[in-house]
Write a protein that holds these residues in place. Structure first.
Motif, PDB file in Angstrom:
ATOM      1  N   PRO A   1       0.796  -1.234   0.000  1.00 40.47           N
ATOM      2  CA  PRO A   1       0.000   0.000   0.000  1.00 40.47           C
ATOM      3  C   PRO A   1       0.831   1.288   0.000  1.00 40.47           C
ATOM      4  CG  PRO A   1      -0.896  -1.563   1.579  1.00 40.47           C
ATOM      5  CD  PRO A   1       0.390  -2.145   1.071  1.00 40.47           C
ATOM      6  N   ASP A   2       2.013   1.245   0.592  1.00 40.65           N
ATOM      7  CA  ASP A   2       2.839   2.452   0.670  1.00 40.65           C
ATOM      8  C   ASP A   2       3.884   2.539  -0.441  1.00 40.65           C
ATOM      9  OD1 ASP A   2       4.168   0.256   1.700  1.00 40.65           O
ATOM     10  OD2 ASP A   2       5.336   1.424   3.128  1.00 40.65           O
ATOM     11  N   LYS A   3       3.838   1.641  -1.401  1.00 37.92           N
ATOM     12  CA  LYS A   3       4.801   1.613  -2.511  1.00 37.92           C
ATOM     13  C   LYS A   3       4.173   2.190  -3.780  1.00 37.92           C
ATOM     14  CE  LYS A   3       7.855  -0.768  -0.180  1.00 37.92           C
ATOM     15  NZ  LYS A   3       9.106  -0.276   0.236  1.00 37.92           N
ATOM     16  N   PRO A   4       4.995   2.627  -4.743  1.00 39.98           N
ATOM     17  CA  PRO A   4       4.438   3.147  -6.008  1.00 39.98           C
ATOM     18  C   PRO A   4       3.903   2.017  -6.892  1.00 39.98           C
ATOM     19  CG  PRO A   4       6.837   3.163  -6.066  1.00 39.98           C
ATOM     20  CD  PRO A   4       6.450   2.752  -4.671  1.00 39.98           C
ATOM     21  N   MET A   5       3.058   2.392  -7.851  1.00 41.13           N
ATOM     22  CA  MET A   5       2.472   1.434  -8.794  1.00 41.13           C
ATOM     23  C   MET A   5       3.580   0.819  -9.650  1.00 41.13           C
ATOM     24  SD  MET A   5      -1.124   2.001  -9.053  1.00 41.13           S
ATOM     25  CE  MET A   5      -2.194   3.123  -8.178  1.00 41.13           C
ATOM     26  N   PHE A   6       3.374  -0.445 -10.055  1.00 39.94           N
ATOM     27  CA  PHE A   6       4.340  -1.103 -10.921  1.00 39.94           C
ATOM     28  C   PHE A   6       4.424  -0.389 -12.269  1.00 39.94           C
ATOM     29  CE2 PHE A   6       3.336  -4.862  -8.229  1.00 39.94           C
ATOM     30  CZ  PHE A   6       4.622  -5.167  -7.814  1.00 39.94           C
ATOM     31  N   VAL A   7       3.263  -0.144 -12.897  1.00 40.01           N
ATOM     32  CA  VAL A   7       3.223   0.510 -14.204  1.00 40.01           C
ATOM     33  C   VAL A   7       2.085   1.514 -14.262  1.00 40.01           C
ATOM     34  CG1 VAL A   7       4.273  -1.404 -15.490  1.00 40.01           C
ATOM     35  CG2 VAL A   7       1.803  -1.321 -15.225  1.00 40.01           C
TER      36      VAL A   7
ATOM     37  N   GLN B   1       6.938   2.717 -20.653  1.00 43.30           N
ATOM     38  CA  GLN B   1       7.640   1.785 -21.521  1.00 43.30           C
ATOM     39  C   GLN B   1       7.973   0.537 -20.697  1.00 43.30           C
ATOM     40  OE1 GLN B   1       7.730   2.814 -24.747  1.00 43.30           O
ATOM     41  NE2 GLN B   1       8.987   1.099 -25.312  1.00 43.30           N
ATOM     42  N   ILE B   2       7.641  -0.659 -21.206  1.00 46.55           N
ATOM     43  CA  ILE B   2       7.949  -1.898 -20.498  1.00 46.55           C
ATOM     44  C   ILE B   2       8.792  -2.805 -21.383  1.00 46.55           C
ATOM     45  CG2 ILE B   2       5.925  -1.848 -19.002  1.00 46.55           C
ATOM     46  CD1 ILE B   2       4.659  -3.962 -20.937  1.00 46.55           C
ATOM     47  N   SER B   3       9.505  -3.716 -20.748  1.00 44.69           N
ATOM     48  CA  SER B   3      10.315  -4.711 -21.447  1.00 44.69           C
ATOM     49  C   SER B   3       9.892  -6.095 -20.981  1.00 44.69           C
ATOM     50  CB  SER B   3      11.796  -4.519 -21.122  1.00 44.69           C
ATOM     51  OG  SER B   3      12.208  -3.222 -21.439  1.00 44.69           O
ATOM     52  N   GLU B   4      10.320  -7.113 -21.717  1.00 48.76           N
ATOM     53  CA  GLU B   4      10.035  -8.481 -21.301  1.00 48.76           C
ATOM     54  C   GLU B   4      10.623  -8.699 -19.915  1.00 48.76           C
ATOM     55  OE1 GLU B   4      10.642 -11.961 -23.794  1.00 48.76           O
ATOM     56  OE2 GLU B   4      10.581 -10.644 -25.542  1.00 48.76           O
ATOM     57  N   GLY B   5       9.844  -9.339 -19.049  1.00 46.20           N
ATOM     58  CA  GLY B   5      10.315  -9.637 -17.703  1.00 46.20           C
ATOM     59  C   GLY B   5       9.990  -8.569 -16.665  1.00 46.20           C
ATOM     60  N   ASP B   6       9.525  -7.385 -17.088  1.00 41.65           N
ATOM     61  CA  ASP B   6       9.139  -6.349 -16.123  1.00 41.65           C
ATOM     62  C   ASP B   6       7.884  -6.797 -15.367  1.00 41.65           C
ATOM     63  OD1 ASP B   6      11.189  -4.795 -17.051  1.00 41.65           O
ATOM     64  OD2 ASP B   6       9.915  -3.276 -18.007  1.00 41.65           O
ATOM     65  N   VAL B   7       7.854  -6.542 -14.065  1.00 40.52           N
ATOM     66  CA  VAL B   7       6.681  -6.874 -13.266  1.00 40.52           C
ATOM     67  C   VAL B   7       5.602  -5.820 -13.533  1.00 40.52           C
ATOM     68  CG1 VAL B   7       5.779  -7.208 -10.942  1.00 40.52           C
ATOM     69  CG2 VAL B   7       8.080  -7.998 -11.486  1.00 40.52           C
ATOM     70  N   LEU B   8       4.413  -6.287 -13.915  1.00 40.58           N
ATOM     71  CA  LEU B   8       3.304  -5.390 -14.245  1.00 40.58           C
ATOM     72  C   LEU B   8       2.321  -5.229 -13.093  1.00 40.58           C
ATOM     73  CD1 LEU B   8       2.515  -6.782 -17.809  1.00 40.58           C
ATOM     74  CD2 LEU B   8       3.920  -4.808 -17.207  1.00 40.58           C
ATOM     75  N   CYS B   9       2.142  -6.294 -12.317  1.00 39.85           N
ATOM     76  CA  CYS B   9       1.171  -6.280 -11.228  1.00 39.85           C
ATOM     77  C   CYS B   9       1.420  -7.501 -10.349  1.00 39.85           C
ATOM     78  CB  CYS B   9      -0.256  -6.308 -11.769  1.00 39.85           C
ATOM     79  SG  CYS B   9      -0.670  -7.800 -12.684  1.00 39.85           S
ATOM     80  N   VAL B  10       0.610  -7.610  -9.313  1.00 44.10           N
ATOM     81  CA  VAL B  10       0.637  -8.770  -8.435  1.00 44.10           C
ATOM     82  C   VAL B  10      -0.788  -9.290  -8.363  1.00 44.10           C
ATOM     83  CG1 VAL B  10       1.004  -9.536  -6.061  1.00 44.10           C
ATOM     84  CG2 VAL B  10       2.554  -7.891  -7.055  1.00 44.10           C
ATOM     85  N   ILE B  11      -0.936 -10.618  -8.416  1.00 44.59           N
ATOM     86  CA  ILE B  11      -2.251 -11.229  -8.227  1.00 44.59           C
ATOM     87  C   ILE B  11      -2.159 -12.150  -7.018  1.00 44.59           C
ATOM     88  CG2 ILE B  11      -4.026 -12.729  -9.196  1.00 44.59           C
ATOM     89  CD1 ILE B  11      -3.353 -11.644 -11.937  1.00 44.59           C
ATOM     90  N   GLU B  12      -3.014 -11.853  -6.039  1.00 41.95           N
ATOM     91  CA  GLU B  12      -3.059 -12.662  -4.818  1.00 41.95           C
ATOM     92  C   GLU B  12      -4.023 -13.811  -5.034  1.00 41.95           C
ATOM     93  OE1 GLU B  12      -4.508 -12.477  -0.181  1.00 41.95           O
ATOM     94  OE2 GLU B  12      -4.898 -10.780  -1.485  1.00 41.95           O
ATOM     95  N   ALA B  13      -3.533 -15.013  -4.798  1.00 41.01           N
ATOM     96  CA  ALA B  13      -4.365 -16.206  -4.890  1.00 41.01           C
ATOM     97  C   ALA B  13      -4.030 -17.096  -3.703  1.00 41.01           C
ATOM     98  CB  ALA B  13      -4.109 -16.948  -6.197  1.00 41.01           C
TER      99      ALA B  13
END
Length: 164
Positions: free
Chosen positions: A103-109, A114-126
């Motif tokens: 919650p206290d960190k900046p957004m991934f994207v 600009q993104i590259s292969e392997g960049d983290v875009l989000c997190v999914i909790e399961a």
């Protein structure tokens, strides 16, 4: 029983092939019925965020939202044609979508990044596990299709990426 647990129960019942499941707890009674129509559990899930638990018991209440939900699909089709030049990044799992690692960190994207292969875009909790979703393509984020902290389904579109 919270909304997330109810949604997971609905998914489980839909995948199990059971035609009806009844669950009674202290202050909650839930009946999940599946029919020949594969869309019935989906319609039920669409009603869940609105917390319309009582109207779902009558069989007549469930089919009523389906025609309404089908009507907006027609305007979406032309938009998909406009977005056909973009790559859609889809959810590989069912869970809760988060745009930032904490919650206290900046957004991934963000849109326009600009993104590259392997960049983290989000997190999914399961199931209490946080899965980092990495990009399989390079390009620019054009649109983020899911709100932060929203439940997502398997293969649900999350991002539109312009590969050029």
């Amino acid at each position: 029983m919270d909304l997330k647990e109810i949604q997971n129960l609905i998914r489980f019942v839909a995948k199990s092939g059971a035609s009806e499941v009844k669950l009674e707890m202290d202050d909650v009674k839930i009946t999940i019925k599946t029919g020949d129509d594969d869309k019935a559990p989906t319609t039920f899930l669409q009603q869940m965020p609105a917390m319309q638990m009582a109207p779902q018991a009558p069989a007549a209440a469930a089919p009523a939202p389906a025609p309404e939900a089908a009507a907006p699909v027609a305007p979406v089709a032309p938009a998909e044609d406009e977005n056909s030049k973009y790559i859609t990044i889809k959810s590989p799992i069912i869970g809760t979508f988060y745009r930032k690692p904490a919650p206290d960190k900046p957004m991934f994207v963000e849109v326009g990044k600009q993104i590259s292969e392997g960049d983290v875009l989000c997190v999914i909790e399961a199931m209490k596990l946080f899965n980092e979703i990495e990009s399989e393509v390079s390009g620019t984020i054009v649109k983020i299709l899911v709100d932060d902290s929203s439940p997502v389904e398997f293969d649900q579109p999350l991002f539109l990426v312009d590969p050029s």
